[in-house]
Structure formats: structure tokens, C-alpha cells
Write a protein that holds these residues in place. Structure first.
Motif, PDB file in Angstrom:
ATOM      1  N   LYS A  61      -4.278  -8.664 -11.216  1.00  0.00           N
ATOM      2  CA  LYS A  61      -5.609  -8.453 -11.785  1.00  0.00           C
ATOM      3  C   LYS A  61      -5.692  -7.104 -12.495  1.00  0.00           C
ATOM      4  CE  LYS A  61     -10.514  -8.861 -10.547  1.00  0.00           C
ATOM      5  NZ  LYS A  61     -11.006  -7.573 -11.059  1.00  0.00           N
ATOM      6  N   ASN A  62      -5.193  -6.060 -11.853  1.00  0.00           N
ATOM      7  CA  ASN A  62      -5.226  -4.723 -12.458  1.00  0.00           C
ATOM      8  C   ASN A  62      -4.417  -4.662 -13.747  1.00  0.00           C
ATOM      9  OD1 ASN A  62      -6.856  -3.698 -10.423  1.00  0.00           O
ATOM     10  ND2 ASN A  62      -5.144  -2.959  -9.192  1.00  0.00           N
ATOM     11  N   GLN A 114      -1.940 -11.157  -1.001  1.00  0.00           N
ATOM     12  CA  GLN A 114      -3.159 -10.703  -1.669  1.00  0.00           C
ATOM     13  C   GLN A 114      -2.894  -9.432  -2.464  1.00  0.00           C
ATOM     14  OE1 GLN A 114      -6.157 -12.240  -2.022  1.00  0.00           O
ATOM     15  NE2 GLN A 114      -6.508 -10.561  -3.474  1.00  0.00           N
ATOM     16  N   PHE A 115      -2.007  -8.590  -1.974  1.00  0.00           N
ATOM     17  CA  PHE A 115      -1.699  -7.345  -2.681  1.00  0.00           C
ATOM     18  C   PHE A 115      -1.058  -7.628  -4.033  1.00  0.00           C
ATOM     19  CE2 PHE A 115       1.875  -8.400   0.028  1.00  0.00           C
ATOM     20  CZ  PHE A 115       3.009  -8.119  -0.726  1.00  0.00           C
ATOM     21  N   LYS A 123      -1.704 -10.292  -5.904  1.00  0.00           N
ATOM     22  CA  LYS A 123      -2.813 -10.735  -6.759  1.00  0.00           C
ATOM     23  C   LYS A 123      -3.641  -9.545  -7.240  1.00  0.00           C
ATOM     24  CE  LYS A 123      -3.204 -15.403  -4.853  1.00  0.00           C
ATOM     25  NZ  LYS A 123      -4.059 -16.381  -4.146  1.00  0.00           N
ATOM     26  N   ASP A 124      -3.814  -8.564  -6.388  1.00  0.00           N
ATOM     27  CA  ASP A 124      -4.556  -7.367  -6.795  1.00  0.00           C
ATOM     28  C   ASP A 124      -3.834  -6.649  -7.939  1.00  0.00           C
ATOM     29  OD1 ASP A 124      -6.426  -7.901  -4.849  1.00  0.00           O
ATOM     30  OD2 ASP A 124      -5.590  -6.480  -3.392  1.00  0.00           O
ATOM     31  N   TYR A 125      -2.496  -6.548  -7.828  1.00  0.00           N
ATOM     32  CA  TYR A 125      -1.720  -5.946  -8.919  1.00  0.00           C
ATOM     33  C   TYR A 125      -1.881  -6.746 -10.208  1.00  0.00           C
ATOM     34  CZ  TYR A 125       0.965  -2.719  -5.920  1.00  0.00           C
ATOM     35  OH  TYR A 125       1.363  -1.713  -5.072  1.00  0.00           O
ATOM     36  N   TYR A 140      -3.177 -18.248 -10.243  1.00  0.00           N
ATOM     37  CA  TYR A 140      -4.121 -17.129 -10.141  1.00  0.00           C
ATOM     38  C   TYR A 140      -4.117 -16.303 -11.423  1.00  0.00           C
ATOM     39  CZ  TYR A 140      -6.315 -12.788  -8.737  1.00  0.00           C
ATOM     40  OH  TYR A 140      -7.135 -11.685  -8.688  1.00  0.00           O
ATOM     41  N   ASN A 198       0.854  -1.188   0.000  1.00  0.00           N
ATOM     42  CA  ASN A 198       0.000   0.000   0.000  1.00  0.00           C
ATOM     43  C   ASN A 198       0.886   1.233   0.000  1.00  0.00           C
ATOM     44  OD1 ASN A 198       0.662   0.657   2.865  1.00  0.00           O
ATOM     45  ND2 ASN A 198      -0.535  -1.199   3.273  1.00  0.00           N
TER      46      ASN A 198
END
Length: 335
Positions: free
Chosen positions: A204-205, A197-198, A200-202, A283, A152
Motif C-alpha cells: 500500500k505504501n 499483513q506487514f 500488504k502494508d508495504y 490485494y 517491524n
């Protein structure tokens, strides 16, 4: 942000040479390092934070590096179709000192003039208009590998105090996609916290944006560096120590850049890395089957990561995420 000085006279430490962190590195991948020191001051840096005291000093920019590079290119015209440049493993190519002195602009102009291939790994944002023009005009030669691994913005400010913000790096990613500049992502170094998880968020984006390859690697740190990270992020001390002080943590030996000193550094255990890297790969592919994830080729000799990079190779991509074969890559992307 620390200042910088300029010098003339090319010293041995910054001369062009093969990038050889391991015996598996491609010998045709050559480093471009026109400066010593780092304005971004990342607190996990493998060059300046691995010993008891951080060694960030004033940055020295060698302003005659472009002239040196031109001379090198002239002397090596017979191999220019075989090599490719990595700009820059030891200082970010989009740092203020290299933009303000014009060194980055001049280097990119030479790459274009001599028609040589190159890639850049950066924690920077969208550069100035002159560099943007060079990147677009050279998009058949170049690639941007965007480094963004902080969980973050609060942690980014602590660990990467002078690098660009997460949103600025995402803006660079979007700029590359919108202008047809080849781009991939690199998650290195990853902190082993919050079940990734962060990351995986990257992923996806990036995939939603149109970026499909991701190089992954955990932070590799000395005991001294671990202590400093825990002091900076006390809320993650327990998670970090559980991984890096584990009896099965992977020990490596590292020559500190610009010195003759060898130190011990630590990765997470092989089992830990295998499990999480495979999870990230699965993922990414669950979002888009074209997605690929790579690790350092040295890890692909391990049982659970054996042949991990095969899909990347089939897509024309090497372990660092550089697209070696554009024709194979475009075919894999359905272009």
C-alpha cells in the motif's frame, strides 16, 4: 559491523557469469560480484547462514574489479546491447565497503560509459552525492529494486543487524520516484508470520508513492537455519515451525555459494505459497489495477501458479522485477 580488507587479482568465484539460480533464469542477466562476504549479516542469508554455524567472515573487496569489468566490456562489445547486469546477488551494492573503496561508483560510471543496462537490489538507503548523480544521469539504463521485508524495526535489528533501517529504505524509494529512476519492490525473503499483513502494508505504501511492481518469495531455509531463526525469534517459533516442518513443505537442493556443498532447503508447501501469493496479487490490484506481483518463473509451472507472471510479462517485467521492456511498461503505467 565487520570490517573489510581489499585485494587485487580476480578469482574465478567473482568473475562475470550468467545469473542462473534456476533453468528459467534469463541467460543474458549477468552477475556483478566485486566482493566476497557481507557486512549486513542478514541472519537468513542463503550464502552464509544455511549450515550449523554462520559463516560471516571479514569481507574481501577486490579493488581492481572495475578494471576487470572495463576489460570484459571491451572484449564483449558485440553483445552489450543484448545483456543486462545484476549488481549484486551476493553482496549489497550500497554497503559501506563498496562505497568507501569507490568500487560501486566506478562500476556505475563504467555502466554509463559503455551504455549498458543494469539493476541493483539493495537493502541500503540513499547513497552519497557522487552515486546519486550517476544514478540520475543513467536513469535510462538503470533500475533500483528495493528489498524491505521485515515486519517491524525490532525484528529488522535482529535479523538484518547492519542493513539500513526500514525508514531509510523507504527514503531511497521516495528518492527514486522523485528523480525519475525506475524502481520496484522485492519481498524476498518473506517470513511466514502474522498473516503477511506487514507485506500488504508495504504494498500500500509503495503504490501510494508511485511504485507498482512487487516480486515475492518466501524465506527458503535449511533445518539448521530454521533452528537459528527460532532461537532469534522465539515468539514466532510456533508459526515458523508449523510452516517449515509441515509434511508437505517444499524441498529444494541448494549449492552453497563459494563452496561445492549441496544442502537441502525448505519452502512452505506449494498450497501455502499459492494461496498467499494469489492473495497478495489480488490485494495489490485492488489498490491499483496497474499493480503487478511476480514470483520465480520456476513456480509458474505449478497448477495454482500456472501463468501467474503473465500480467508482468505483458507489462514488460521479468520474474525478478526487472523492467525488460520500458516501452511496454510505460504504456501499462499510462505514460
Amino acid at each position: 559491523m565487520q570490517g573489510y580488507i581489499t585485494k587485487k587479482g580476480i578469482i574465478d568465484e567473482i568473475k562475470i557469469h550468467s545469473h542462473g539460480n534456476t533453468k528459467f533464469c534469463n541467460p543474458n542477466m549477468l552477475e556483478i560480484n566485486p566482493a566476497i562476504g557481507c557486512q549486513f549479516e542478514c541472519q537468513y542469508c542463503n550464502a552464509y547462514t544455511q549450515e550449523k554455524d554462520n559463516c560471516f567472515n571479514g569481507v574481501v573487496v577486490y579493488e581492481d574489479y572495475p578494471e576487470y569489468l572495463r576489460s570484459w566490456l571491451n572484449d564483449n562489445k558485440n553483445v552489450l546491447d543484448k545483456i543486462f547486469f545484476y549488481y549484486s546477488p551476493k553482496i549489497d551494492c550500497f554497503q559501506d565497503c563498496l562505497i568507501e573503496t569507490g568500487v560501486t561508483e566506478k562500476i556505475l560510471a563504467l555502466f554509463k560509459e559503455y551504455n549498458v543496462k543494469y539493476f541493483m537490489i539493495t537493502k541500503g538507503g540513499v547513497p552519497n552525492d557522487a552515486i546519486k548523480k550517476l544514478l540520475i544521469n543513467s536513469k535510462d539504463l538503470n533500475q533500483i529494486i528495493i528489498s524491505c521485508t521485515m515486519p517491524n524495526e525490532d525484528i529488522r535489528r535482529i535479523l538484518e543487524p547492519n542493513a539500513k533501517s526500514i525508514s531509510e529504505r523507504m527514503e531511497l524509494a521516495r528518492y527514486c520516484v522523485d528523480n525519475g529512476i525506475r524502481a520496484t519492490g522485492i519481498f524476498s525473503p518473506i517470513l511466514p508470520i502474522d498473516n503477511l499483513q506487514f507485506v500488504k502494508d508495504y504494498i500500500k505504501n509503495y503504490i501510494e508513492m508511485g511504485i507498482y511492481h512487487f516480486r515475492v518469495d518466501y524465506t527458503e531455509i535449511s533445518r539448521e537455519s530454521l533452528r537459528k531463526l527460532c532461537d532469534l525469534l522465539p515468539e514466532y517459533k510456533e508459526q515458523l515451525e508449523a510452516v517449515y516442518l509441515d509434511k508437505d513443505a517444499t524441498i529444494t537442493h541448494w549449492k552453497v555459494p563459494y563452496t561445492e556443498r549441496q544442502i537441502e532447503r525448505y519452502w512452505p508447501s506449494m498450497e501455502y505459497m499459492c494461496n498467499t501469493f494469489n492473495d497478495l496479487k489480488n490485494y495489490a490490484e485492488s489498490i491499483d489495477e496497474r499493480a503487478t506481483v511476480s514470483v520465480c518463473n520456476s513456480l509458474c509451472t505449478q497448477d495454482k501458479l500456472y501463468r501467474f507472471n503473465d500480467k508482468c510479462v505483458n507489462h514488460g517485467i521479468n520474474c525478478i522485477g526487472y523492467i525488460m521492456n520500458v516501452e511496454k511498461y510505460n504504456k501499462a503505467m499510462g505514460k
